[in-house]
Design a protein around this motif. Structure first.
Motif, PDB file in Angstrom:
ATOM      1  N   VAL A  19       9.515  74.520 -19.393  1.00 16.48           N
ATOM      2  CA  VAL A  19       9.078  74.070 -20.718  1.00 16.48           C
ATOM      3  C   VAL A  19       7.999  72.998 -20.587  1.00 16.48           C
ATOM      4  O   VAL A  19       6.927  73.108 -21.195  1.00 16.48           O
ATOM      5  CB  VAL A  19      10.269  73.542 -21.557  1.00 16.48           C
ATOM      6  CG1 VAL A  19       9.802  73.026 -22.905  1.00 16.48           C
ATOM      7  CG2 VAL A  19      11.326  74.631 -21.735  1.00 16.48           C
ATOM      8  N   HIS A  76      13.635  67.698 -28.936  1.00 18.58           N
ATOM      9  CA  HIS A  76      13.703  68.985 -28.236  1.00 18.58           C
ATOM     10  C   HIS A  76      13.675  68.792 -26.726  1.00 18.58           C
ATOM     11  O   HIS A  76      12.799  69.305 -26.028  1.00 18.58           O
ATOM     12  CB  HIS A  76      12.557  69.908 -28.667  1.00 18.58           C
ATOM     13  CG  HIS A  76      12.427  70.073 -30.137  1.00 18.58           C
ATOM     14  ND1 HIS A  76      13.385  70.692 -30.903  1.00 18.58           N
ATOM     15  CD2 HIS A  76      11.467  69.691 -30.992  1.00 18.58           C
ATOM     16  CE1 HIS A  76      13.009  70.681 -32.162  1.00 18.58           C
ATOM     17  NE2 HIS A  76      11.853  70.072 -32.241  1.00 18.58           N
ATOM     18  N   THR A  83       8.214  69.449 -33.726  1.00 18.54           N
ATOM     19  CA  THR A  83       8.864  70.588 -34.361  1.00 18.54           C
ATOM     20  C   THR A  83       8.741  71.821 -33.489  1.00 18.54           C
ATOM     21  O   THR A  83       7.832  71.936 -32.676  1.00 18.54           O
ATOM     22  CB  THR A  83       8.246  70.900 -35.742  1.00 18.54           C
ATOM     23  OG1 THR A  83       6.863  71.176 -35.558  1.00 18.54           O
ATOM     24  CG2 THR A  83       8.421  69.753 -36.710  1.00 18.54           C
ATOM     25  N   LEU A  84       9.680  72.721 -33.678  1.00 15.33           N
ATOM     26  CA  LEU A  84       9.603  74.006 -33.012  1.00 15.33           C
ATOM     27  C   LEU A  84       8.556  74.857 -33.722  1.00 15.33           C
ATOM     28  O   LEU A  84       8.244  74.608 -34.885  1.00 15.33           O
ATOM     29  CB  LEU A  84      10.962  74.698 -33.083  1.00 15.33           C
ATOM     30  CG  LEU A  84      12.073  74.098 -32.247  1.00 15.33           C
ATOM     31  CD1 LEU A  84      13.398  74.743 -32.591  1.00 15.33           C
ATOM     32  CD2 LEU A  84      11.785  74.268 -30.772  1.00 15.33           C
ATOM     33  N   PRO A  85       8.041  75.865 -33.057  1.00 15.90           N
ATOM     34  CA  PRO A  85       7.115  76.761 -33.754  1.00 15.90           C
ATOM     35  C   PRO A  85       7.755  77.315 -35.034  1.00 15.90           C
ATOM     36  O   PRO A  85       8.965  77.542 -35.087  1.00 15.90           O
ATOM     37  CB  PRO A  85       6.866  77.867 -32.724  1.00 15.90           C
ATOM     38  CG  PRO A  85       7.103  77.198 -31.402  1.00 15.90           C
ATOM     39  CD  PRO A  85       8.202  76.202 -31.652  1.00 15.90           C
ATOM     40  N   ARG A 136       7.883  78.603 -21.589  1.00 14.48           N
ATOM     41  CA  ARG A 136       9.052  78.787 -22.448  1.00 14.48           C
ATOM     42  C   ARG A 136       9.061  77.718 -23.524  1.00 14.48           C
ATOM     43  O   ARG A 136       8.577  76.610 -23.320  1.00 14.48           O
ATOM     44  CB  ARG A 136      10.352  78.658 -21.647  1.00 14.48           C
ATOM     45  CG  ARG A 136      10.630  79.808 -20.745  1.00 14.48           C
ATOM     46  CD  ARG A 136      12.069  79.773 -20.323  1.00 14.48           C
ATOM     47  NE  ARG A 136      12.287  80.742 -19.259  1.00 14.48           N
ATOM     48  CZ  ARG A 136      13.331  80.739 -18.481  1.00 14.48           C
ATOM     49  NH1 ARG A 136      14.250  79.813 -18.620  1.00 14.48           N
ATOM     50  NH2 ARG A 136      13.475  81.637 -17.562  1.00 14.48           N
ATOM     51  N   LEU A 137       9.666  78.067 -24.674  1.00 17.27           N
ATOM     52  CA  LEU A 137       9.794  77.094 -25.762  1.00 17.27           C
ATOM     53  C   LEU A 137      10.965  76.153 -25.521  1.00 17.27           C
ATOM     54  O   LEU A 137      10.889  74.965 -25.815  1.00 17.27           O
ATOM     55  CB  LEU A 137      10.011  77.815 -27.090  1.00 17.27           C
ATOM     56  CG  LEU A 137       8.864  78.696 -27.571  1.00 17.27           C
ATOM     57  CD1 LEU A 137       9.302  79.503 -28.784  1.00 17.27           C
ATOM     58  CD2 LEU A 137       7.665  77.836 -27.903  1.00 17.27           C
ATOM     59  N   LEU A 138      12.075  76.705 -25.020  1.00 15.65           N
ATOM     60  CA  LEU A 138      13.318  75.960 -24.821  1.00 15.65           C
ATOM     61  C   LEU A 138      14.046  76.501 -23.605  1.00 15.65           C
ATOM     62  O   LEU A 138      13.838  77.651 -23.219  1.00 15.65           O
ATOM     63  CB  LEU A 138      14.258  76.144 -26.022  1.00 15.65           C
ATOM     64  CG  LEU A 138      13.765  75.783 -27.414  1.00 15.65           C
ATOM     65  CD1 LEU A 138      14.745  76.294 -28.455  1.00 15.65           C
ATOM     66  CD2 LEU A 138      13.606  74.289 -27.527  1.00 15.65           C
ATOM     67  N   VAL A 141      10.312  80.157 -34.993  1.00 20.33           N
ATOM     68  CA  VAL A 141      11.650  79.812 -34.501  1.00 20.33           C
ATOM     69  C   VAL A 141      12.418  79.051 -35.580  1.00 20.33           C
ATOM     70  O   VAL A 141      13.604  79.330 -35.821  1.00 20.33           O
ATOM     71  CB  VAL A 141      11.567  78.999 -33.191  1.00 20.33           C
ATOM     72  CG1 VAL A 141      12.948  78.570 -32.728  1.00 20.33           C
ATOM     73  CG2 VAL A 141      10.866  79.804 -32.103  1.00 20.33           C
ATOM     74  N   GLU A 142      11.756  78.096 -36.221  1.00 18.26           N
ATOM     75  CA  GLU A 142      12.397  77.350 -37.323  1.00 18.26           C
ATOM     76  C   GLU A 142      12.886  78.313 -38.408  1.00 18.26           C
ATOM     77  O   GLU A 142      13.998  78.195 -38.905  1.00 18.26           O
ATOM     78  CB  GLU A 142      11.418  76.335 -37.928  1.00 18.26           C
ATOM     79  CG  GLU A 142      11.046  75.197 -37.025  1.00 18.26           C
ATOM     80  CD  GLU A 142      12.080  74.087 -36.964  1.00 18.26           C
ATOM     81  OE1 GLU A 142      13.102  74.158 -37.665  1.00 18.26           O
ATOM     82  OE2 GLU A 142      11.846  73.145 -36.189  1.00 18.26           O
ATOM     83  N   TYR A 177      21.049  74.589 -30.627  1.00 20.75           N
ATOM     84  CA  TYR A 177      20.553  75.021 -31.941  1.00 20.75           C
ATOM     85  C   TYR A 177      21.426  76.135 -32.517  1.00 20.75           C
ATOM     86  O   TYR A 177      21.736  76.130 -33.708  1.00 20.75           O
ATOM     87  CB  TYR A 177      19.092  75.480 -31.857  1.00 20.75           C
ATOM     88  CG  TYR A 177      18.130  74.342 -31.600  1.00 20.75           C
ATOM     89  CD1 TYR A 177      18.089  73.235 -32.446  1.00 20.75           C
ATOM     90  CD2 TYR A 177      17.281  74.354 -30.512  1.00 20.75           C
ATOM     91  CE1 TYR A 177      17.222  72.188 -32.208  1.00 20.75           C
ATOM     92  CE2 TYR A 177      16.407  73.307 -30.272  1.00 20.75           C
ATOM     93  CZ  TYR A 177      16.383  72.225 -31.125  1.00 20.75           C
ATOM     94  OH  TYR A 177      15.530  71.187 -30.890  1.00 20.75           O
ATOM     95  N   LEU A 234      18.668  75.839 -26.566  1.00 22.65           N
ATOM     96  CA  LEU A 234      18.823  76.958 -27.500  1.00 22.65           C
ATOM     97  C   LEU A 234      20.287  77.091 -27.914  1.00 22.65           C
ATOM     98  O   LEU A 234      20.591  77.309 -29.089  1.00 22.65           O
ATOM     99  CB  LEU A 234      18.312  78.261 -26.882  1.00 22.65           C
ATOM    100  CG  LEU A 234      18.413  79.499 -27.762  1.00 22.65           C
ATOM    101  CD1 LEU A 234      17.698  79.306 -29.102  1.00 22.65           C
ATOM    102  CD2 LEU A 234      17.857  80.714 -27.014  1.00 22.65           C
TER     103      LEU A 234
END
Length: 144
Positions: free
Chosen positions: A94, A83, A4-6, A100-102, A9-10, A110, A107
């Motif tokens: 990443v 992801h 899952t994303l943090p 970086r998250l994405l 962010v969700e 999403y 991104l």
């Protein structure tokens, strides 16, 4: 365990989706939050969405893969279930550096989902397999 994303962010993506359903636009405060979290990648991702660079490929077996035409003209494969993006920035920033998250491509996928603006293309299972295998071959050429 699902990847899952943090939570922040969700939550932001969820709020953006609700706003788009209610008013057909993303409020400025959400765009500012996006810029705060993702920096320049947010603007680049929104540009990819604006240019309709994201295509959802779906096959009869239910497999779903996103293709993103990057600003350089190269096409990348994004898998939202884990992801993942096939671009070099994802591998370096990443996965390797974890700074970086994405990447901008993922991104953009999403954001495209949030805004409901994804182009869709139905392909056969064989076509989807060929696309994925071609992508893998391209990655190996780049590392050899």
């Amino acid at each position: 365990m699902a990847v899952t994303l943090p939570a922040v962010v969700e939550e932001l993506l969820s709020e953006m989706a609700t706003a788009v359903r209610e008013s057909a636009r993303i409020p400025d405060e959400h765009l500012l939050s996006l810029k705060f979290i993702f920096g320049s990648s947010a603007v680049q991702a929104l540009d990819l969405v604006d240019r309709q660079s994201i295509t959802l490929l779906s096959s009869p077996s239910g497999r779903r893969v996103y293709q993103v035409l990057g600003s350089s003209g190269k096409t990348y494969i994004c898998l939202v279930s884990c992801h993942y993006c096939s671009c070099p920035a994802f591998a370096f920033s990443v996965l390797r550096k974890s700074d970086r998250l994405l990447c901008k491509h993922l991104l953009a996928v999403y954001l495209c989902q949030v805004m409901g603006t994804c182009q869709q293309l139905s392909v056969s299972d064989k076509q989807l397999t060929d696309i994925l295998l071609t992508e893998e071959e391209e990655e190996h050429k780049g590392t050899n």
